[in-house]
Design a protein around this motif. Structure first.
Motif, PDB file in Angstrom:
ATOM      1  N   ASP A  67      -5.849  53.825  31.292  1.00  0.00           N
ATOM      2  CA  ASP A  67      -6.616  53.770  30.047  1.00  0.00           C
ATOM      3  C   ASP A  67      -7.877  52.945  30.316  1.00  0.00           C
ATOM      4  N   LYS A 632       1.426  56.852  33.090  1.00  0.00           N
ATOM      5  CA  LYS A 632       0.919  57.936  32.247  1.00  0.00           C
ATOM      6  C   LYS A 632       2.061  58.827  31.759  1.00  0.00           C
ATOM      7  N   ARG A 635       3.938  57.018  28.997  1.00  0.00           N
ATOM      8  CA  ARG A 635       3.122  56.956  27.781  1.00  0.00           C
ATOM      9  C   ARG A 635       3.070  58.305  27.089  1.00  0.00           C
ATOM     10  N   ASN A 636       2.966  59.371  27.852  1.00  0.00           N
ATOM     11  CA  ASN A 636       2.816  60.704  27.267  1.00  0.00           C
ATOM     12  C   ASN A 636       4.062  61.174  26.524  1.00  0.00           C
ATOM     13  N   SER A 642       3.812  49.212  30.255  1.00  0.00           N
ATOM     14  CA  SER A 642       2.681  48.334  30.519  1.00  0.00           C
ATOM     15  C   SER A 642       2.309  48.484  31.988  1.00  0.00           C
ATOM     16  N   HIS A 700       1.324  49.853  26.172  1.00  0.00           N
ATOM     17  CA  HIS A 700       1.462  50.913  25.184  1.00  0.00           C
ATOM     18  C   HIS A 700       2.877  50.897  24.650  1.00  0.00           C
ATOM     19  N   SER A 702       5.936  52.686  22.159  1.00  0.00           N
ATOM     20  CA  SER A 702       6.411  54.001  21.776  1.00  0.00           C
ATOM     21  C   SER A 702       5.842  54.391  20.420  1.00  0.00           C
TER      22      SER A 702
END
Length: 704
Positions: A67, A632, A635-636, A642, A700, A702
């Motif tokens: 990010d 990634k 996160r997706n 983190s 990030h 959930s």
């Protein structure tokens, strides 16, 4: 410094040095100056060719970051390494321009320096051209080559023929923090000295002692050191690497490490018998499930662990735990009268640790130094698992033992000095891989998952797919491609032979041994969870490894020493070639695509439900892209994750934490992430400001 300014400074310095050296014609030492003049012109040419390439990457590499708050990926790293090389050349060029006419100017020495960095610049130019093809071939945001063969195969072909010695001589470690370069030089000199004396029937300590007397020539002759390092990293077998890496387990070196480490109240080696465990289901604690002991390859066997605790706590003084304690050599595992002491209250937290070492080397003893510091800083008990090592114990034995140790710790946490209200898994490199796969295994079996995972520079993809950061294996003194592939082959079971059934080889008994043999079927006795992965190749080991060597026609180099497929390089350019080609055994087995081997390839449903994952990566690590792409992926699918990227440090920095302020700060960051797990801080509240260590961090939560 701005990209244009870097190359502008290089151009200016090269021109100044060329002008100064050109005036030496007809003067004393003119012949010696001629070579130096030619090298400066070559350096200038490389700089002019590289400027548009580097600028092209700088324009797009932000698209491949995790990010905007976490600038880190292999494309950035390649440009960063290039800039580091250029900065060294600029510094040397300025000195030459100002001093080349001095009677005290050492022509031969400075020529050697410039030649080494000019060679490094040439090879980095080749890597950037390969990265350009990777950039054009891959989908947007994808760091790994998904093409079967393609650039992944091309890079192997280039690796075995490209000159690499320049990166291990005068240029050794130029990309890393200056405080680490003396250590890296010591490691490389020790490695090549041990490699020279390998197979001399010496013990590990004897080989080290003999190597001490032969290392002087490698100190005085960096070119010889680089050439020898290139030879051993390409051609010596796994038994050498196990022997060398396990030198840290010897009494002498472990004693020296103990002197610099924190004193703890408990440092206890344990052996847990292979008895089935009964644990409650996470979804309904009134129901239970049975966890069998490790079974793969030779059947049930004990699991070895180490308990480290800065504070003596209840349970740690119990007769039940003392019965599991094993002696280590002639030293006592417990102080006299230990069992008579009364421990402090149980800690609500428990840290379970899986060590690194490429799945093939080291034990908790090698990592005890930083674990003792962690135990003091966190004031929690730490259980470090000594899982069995490859190639004697290939996948899935290590995973089974680590999962069993995790389940045993949950059931017997009171013996470890904890109530296990909060449990964190922590590991580095191969250990980071095991943290993730143990948690995946807990999910599939319905057992309580840990409250968080801290994985430092984890290996999340054990395939041979190329990525921009993996191109660094051509220049990395700690993780060269040939050695990386040997580790993967060993863990995948491609480096074993048949032995008597029932033989159990632990991580400790494997230390110092050459390649042992096991059953020929690497999946015989594999855990049911590894066998039941849907649509998952990797449960069979019938595939053979692919070997690329000088005898493989068309695989490495043509008769004139240039690699095939030179269309990847512009007309008129070829990287420097090595005088002798490497023999690389490329992993070729479906096992490396098993999600429990390469969690980056796990389907989404196997990752949903994982606890918060804290990834701590290094920008200069060949495995950087493993962390970026795994972050990634989590996160997706809405998983809390983190990612922290640390600058200027190599792979394995945790084991170097006592060497410099930079490595200690990096270890402290890992401790901070573990503390966040224990303090029950949601990831969305853990954003940190960058530290002096040049850390970039992003978190990030959930979205579910």
């Amino acid at each position: 410094m701005d990209q244009k300014l870097v190359f502008s400074a290089l151009e200016t310095v090269c021109q100044e040095a060329i002008s100064a050296l050109s005036t030496s014609a007809g003067k004393p030492r003119a012949d010696s100056m001629t070579r130096l003049l030619e090298l400066m012109r070559q350096t200038q040419e490389h700089g002019r060719a590289l400027q548009p390439v580097a600028s092209g990457f700088a324009a797009v590499y932000h698209h491949y970051d995790f990010d905007p708050q976490t600038p880190g990926n292999g494309y950035r790293t390649l440009v960063k390494v290039l800039r580091s090389c250029i900065f060294h050349i600029i510094q040397k060029g300025r000195y030459i321009a100002a001093n080349c006419h001095s009677p005290f100017f050492r022509v031969e020495h400075n020529t050697g320096e410039v030649e080494a960095y000019c060679s490094a610049l040439c090879q980095l130019r080749a890597l950037l051209y390969l990265a350009q093809r990777l950039l054009s071939d891959n989908e947007h945001g994808q760091l790994y080559s998904q093409e079967e063969g393609g650039l992944s195969e091309k890079f192997v072909q280039e690796y075995i023929s490209m000159h690499k010695a320049c990166f291990y001589g005068r240029c050794l470690g130029f990309q890393f923090s200056p405080s680490l370069r003396p250590f890296l030089q010591t490691v490389v000199i020790s490695m090549v000295s041990c490699g020279e004396n390998y197979r001399t029937q010496q013990s590990g300590f004897g080989m080290a002692a003999l190597s001490f007397f032969t290392s002087g020539k490698y100190v005085m002759d960096p070119e010889l050191r680089g050439a020898e390092f290139e030879r051993i990293t390409q051609n010596l077998d796994m038994s050498f690497w196990k022997s060398f890496w396990n030198l840290t387990e010897t009494e002498l070196l472990s004693g020296l490490a103990k002197m610099s480490s924190n004193q703890v109240q408990v440092n206890m080696a344990l052996t847990v018998p292979p008895n089935p465990l009964t644990l409650p289901l996470a979804s309904d604690p009134t129901l239970t499930t049975t966890v069998p002991p490790p079974l793969a390859h030779w059947g049930p066997g004990p699991v070895h662990m180490r308990l480290i605790s800065y504070t003596l706590r209840q349970g740690q003084v119990s007769k039940e735990l003392l019965e599991l304690c094993r002696s280590e050599g002639t030293s006592r595992s417990l102080p006299a009268g230990f069992h008579l002491q009364k421990g402090a209250d149980l800690s609500p937290c428990l840290l379970i640790h899986f060590h690194g070492g490429g799945f093939v080397a080291q034990t908790s003893k090698s990592h005890a130094s930083y674990l003792k510091s962690w135990s003091k800083d966190l004031d929690v008990p730490i259980l470090s698992v000594d899982y069995s090592l490859a190639p004697e114990a290939p996948f899935p034995r290590a995973l089974e033992e680590c999962f069993y140790a995790y389940c045993w710790a949950l059931q017997n946490c009171h013996l470890l000095g904890s109530t296990a209200e909060r449990v964190c898994l922590a590991g580095d490199s191969a250990g980071g891989n095991l943290c993730l796969t143990v948690s995946m295994r807990a999910l599939t079996q319905g057992i309580r998952v840990p409250d968080g995972i801290m994985a430092a520079y984890p290996a999340t993809l054990l395939t041979t797919d190329a990525s921009p950061s993996r191109l660094l294996t051509l220049i990395d003194p700690l993780l060269p491609l040939g050695v990386l592939y040997k580790c993967i082959n060993a863990y995948a079971g491609l480096d074993i032979q048949a032995v008597q059934g029932g033989l159990q080889i632990s991580a400790l008994t494997a230390v110092g041994q050459d390649t042992a043999v096991l059953t020929s079927d690497v999946t015989e006795g594999a855990s049911s969870s590894a066998q039941s992965v849907p649509d998952c190749p990797g449960s069979s080991s019938s595939s053979q490894a692919s070997s690329i060597s000088t005898q493989s026609p068309g695989s490495a180099a043509s008769a004139d020493g240039t690699a095939e497929g030179s269309r990847d390089f512009p007309d008129g350019f070829q990287p420097l070639r090595s005088g002798s080609l490497a023999k690389i055994q490329t992993p070729r087995t479906p096992i490396i695509k098993n999600p429990y081997v390469s969690p980056l390839l796990a389907p989404d449903h196997m990752l949903r439900g994982l606890p918060p994952v804290y990834l701590v990566a290094s920008a200069l690590d060949a495995l950087l892209d493993d962390s970026v792409m795994f972050a990634k992926k989590l996160r997706n699918i809405g998983q809390p994750v983190s990612l922290t990227v640390i600058e200027d440090l190599p792979h394995g920095f945790l084991s170097l934490s006592k060497l410099s302020k930079e490595t200690q700060d990096a270890s402290d960051i890992c401790v901070a992430r573990i503390r966040e797990v224990f303090q029950q801080n949601p990831l969305s509240d853990t954003n940190k400001q960058p530290r002096k260590l040049s850390v970039t961090s992003s978190n990030h939560s959930s979205t579910d």
